[in-house]
Design a protein around this motif. Sequence first.
Motif, PDB file in Angstrom:
ATOM      1  N   ALA A 193      64.512  33.298   5.357  1.00  0.00           N
ATOM      2  CA  ALA A 193      63.723  32.683   6.428  1.00  0.00           C
ATOM      3  C   ALA A 193      62.299  32.379   6.001  1.00  0.00           C
ATOM      4  O   ALA A 193      61.693  31.401   6.481  1.00  0.00           O
ATOM      5  N   LEU A 194      61.746  33.200   5.094  1.00  0.00           N
ATOM      6  CA  LEU A 194      60.384  32.938   4.621  1.00  0.00           C
ATOM      7  C   LEU A 194      60.302  31.651   3.811  1.00  0.00           C
ATOM      8  O   LEU A 194      59.218  31.078   3.658  1.00  0.00           O
ATOM      9  N   LYS A 195      61.424  31.179   3.294  1.00  0.00           N
ATOM     10  CA  LYS A 195      61.423  29.991   2.441  1.00  0.00           C
ATOM     11  C   LYS A 195      61.493  28.716   3.279  1.00  0.00           C
ATOM     12  O   LYS A 195      62.431  27.926   3.206  1.00  0.00           O
ATOM     13  N   GLY A 196      60.453  28.525   4.105  1.00  0.00           N
ATOM     14  CA  GLY A 196      60.358  27.320   4.910  1.00  0.00           C
ATOM     15  C   GLY A 196      60.280  27.572   6.393  1.00  0.00           C
ATOM     16  O   GLY A 196      60.032  26.640   7.165  1.00  0.00           O
ATOM     17  N   GLY A 197      60.453  28.821   6.833  1.00  0.00           N
ATOM     18  CA  GLY A 197      60.437  29.131   8.258  1.00  0.00           C
ATOM     19  C   GLY A 197      59.068  29.433   8.827  1.00  0.00           C
ATOM     20  O   GLY A 197      58.936  29.774   9.998  1.00  0.00           O
ATOM     21  N   GLY A 198      58.023  29.311   8.009  1.00  0.00           N
ATOM     22  CA  GLY A 198      56.664  29.508   8.490  1.00  0.00           C
ATOM     23  C   GLY A 198      56.331  30.963   8.733  1.00  0.00           C
ATOM     24  O   GLY A 198      57.003  31.880   8.259  1.00  0.00           O
ATOM     25  N   GLY A 199      55.269  31.197   9.501  1.00  0.00           N
ATOM     26  CA  GLY A 199      54.767  32.547   9.738  1.00  0.00           C
ATOM     27  C   GLY A 199      55.390  33.221  10.933  1.00  0.00           C
ATOM     28  O   GLY A 199      54.774  34.093  11.553  1.00  0.00           O
ATOM     29  N   ASN A 200      56.614  32.870  11.271  1.00  0.00           N
ATOM     30  CA  ASN A 200      57.269  33.373  12.473  1.00  0.00           C
ATOM     31  C   ASN A 200      57.772  34.802  12.369  1.00  0.00           C
ATOM     32  O   ASN A 200      58.114  35.405  13.385  1.00  0.00           O
ATOM     33  N   PHE A 201      57.845  35.368  11.167  1.00  0.00           N
ATOM     34  CA  PHE A 201      58.603  36.592  10.971  1.00  0.00           C
ATOM     35  C   PHE A 201      57.750  37.787  10.558  1.00  0.00           C
ATOM     36  O   PHE A 201      58.270  38.886  10.397  1.00  0.00           O
ATOM     37  N   GLY A 202      56.475  37.573  10.388  1.00  0.00           N
ATOM     38  CA  GLY A 202      55.593  38.647   9.977  1.00  0.00           C
ATOM     39  C   GLY A 202      54.431  38.116   9.165  1.00  0.00           C
ATOM     40  O   GLY A 202      54.240  36.904   9.031  1.00  0.00           O
ATOM     41  N   VAL A 203      53.649  39.030   8.618  1.00  0.00           N
ATOM     42  CA  VAL A 203      52.489  38.680   7.799  1.00  0.00           C
ATOM     43  C   VAL A 203      52.812  39.014   6.349  1.00  0.00           C
ATOM     44  O   VAL A 203      52.900  40.190   5.979  1.00  0.00           O
ATOM     45  N   VAL A 204      53.014  37.989   5.537  1.00  0.00           N
ATOM     46  CA  VAL A 204      53.269  38.227   4.117  1.00  0.00           C
ATOM     47  C   VAL A 204      51.942  38.587   3.451  1.00  0.00           C
ATOM     48  O   VAL A 204      50.957  37.859   3.571  1.00  0.00           O
ATOM     49  N   THR A 205      51.940  39.717   2.778  1.00  0.00           N
ATOM     50  CA  THR A 205      50.709  40.167   2.122  1.00  0.00           C
ATOM     51  C   THR A 205      50.702  39.867   0.629  1.00  0.00           C
ATOM     52  O   THR A 205      49.638  39.759   0.024  1.00  0.00           O
ATOM     53  N   ARG A 206      51.928  39.755   0.022  1.00  0.00           N
ATOM     54  CA  ARG A 206      52.028  39.456  -1.408  1.00  0.00           C
ATOM     55  C   ARG A 206      53.278  38.637  -1.672  1.00  0.00           C
ATOM     56  O   ARG A 206      54.307  38.834  -1.039  1.00  0.00           O
ATOM     57  N   PHE A 207      53.150  37.734  -2.637  1.00  0.00           N
ATOM     58  CA  PHE A 207      54.258  36.901  -3.076  1.00  0.00           C
ATOM     59  C   PHE A 207      54.483  37.098  -4.574  1.00  0.00           C
ATOM     60  O   PHE A 207      53.516  37.214  -5.336  1.00  0.00           O
TER      61      PHE A 207
END
Length: 463
Positions: A193-207
């Motif tokens: 979901a993070l691969k194109g679903g935007g910031g809808n699922f949480g706060v990504v702190t590191r990639f």
Amino acid sequence: MVHDTREATSGAVSSLRSALGSNAVITPDDPRYERARRVFSGGYDRHPVAVALPGGAGDVAKVVSVAREAGVELAIRSGGHSPAGYGVVDGGVVLDLSRLRDLEIDVDQRTAWAQAGLTAGEYTKATARHGLATGFGDTASVGIGGATLAGGLGLLSRKYGLTVDDLLAAEIVTADGQFLSVDDASHPDLFWALKGGGGNFGVVTRFKYRLHDVSQFTGGVLVHSATPEVVTEFIAAADAAPDELSTVVMVMSAPPLPFLPAEVYGTPVLLATLAYNGPAASAEHAIAPLRAVASPLADLIGPKPYQEMLAPEEEDYRPIAAHRNMFLDSLDEQAAARIVAALDTSSAQVPAVQFRIMGGAVARVPADATAFAHRHRRMMVNVIAIYDDTSQSAAHEAWVATVADSLRQGPGVYTGFLGEEGEGLIHAAYPDTTWDRLVSIKRTYDPGNLFHHNHNIPPERQP
């Protein structure tokens, strides 16, 4: 209710100060406030009750928990380039990731762990010291967080795919304050979901990203006078080019650029950014057909470091723009003629239609492999009007909508370039099967829709 809201926000500010320290919480009485509440787009003048500056993932979890428990609006900001101004919110809390700037580069494995507060320019400058890069678009000041979560279409896309195609893992704080490490083996649904679903699922702190060799690079700007024939031939040539060549085309009224003759200012031009990853001799062969479409008004193409391809950061540049985007599979002369003619009907400082040529590696990834599902489309198109007189906003919005409607070929939009018009279009960014899967994942990780100040995917399927 007003009293309750004020109590909630006042309590949230106090809780944030207790959790992070006073210096990491900026409120309206702080001299840092005016700069802290700004986002890239000059069209937004929102006033949060606090801007929180976490120093790490633990602090991010504290901010998320405070916002959830207080019931206050929460905006997440990486680079602040959201066309809808989602990096700031009236009366709520901004979680500003700008202090999260650590970058760990593994040259041997060609990977990098990057904190979400880095900009594309900062990341690219650091990896370029090793002749390596990850693609993040074409602008240095864009935050890597927003660029990645939208999908990421840029100057390396035809060779290596979207930014999300180079995303190997992530660390994320979810709505319940949990810290999760996600990849294809751990929480694979959330990682998808993070691969194109935007910031809808949480706060990504590191990639964690894959890095690619960019030690041999050729690029720059090529400008032709824009006629319907030139525009269609150029787009076709860019589409037919080898994967090593990625192209971004602007059909626009010529601005007063120093490398253009004064007599063409204000006339329709095709301004293309060409980016070739590979040996210089091969680059010349690939670029020749685009040069040959017409006699160039300017040709600034040559060997250069990849990092110089990213438009530089301009700290005080805050454009106001109307825009609509779509995906197209072709462009005929009739459509090109409508674009060229429309430029003369706009009073904007910069009226333009931008084409980002897709294909290549973008199209070789299965459509259901990521939340970005428009892999088969040939180009992403953005109709833009940049202006400075907000009293004329309605006229510029109408111009953009008219031009976009004259070009549109079926459904499909890119969330990374959606403005506030996106609320009615957000479902169009995702085919039904992708949408249903995203809704299900949202329901699992954010059932209360804490993360809704974005192009929102609700936790329940809408009728």
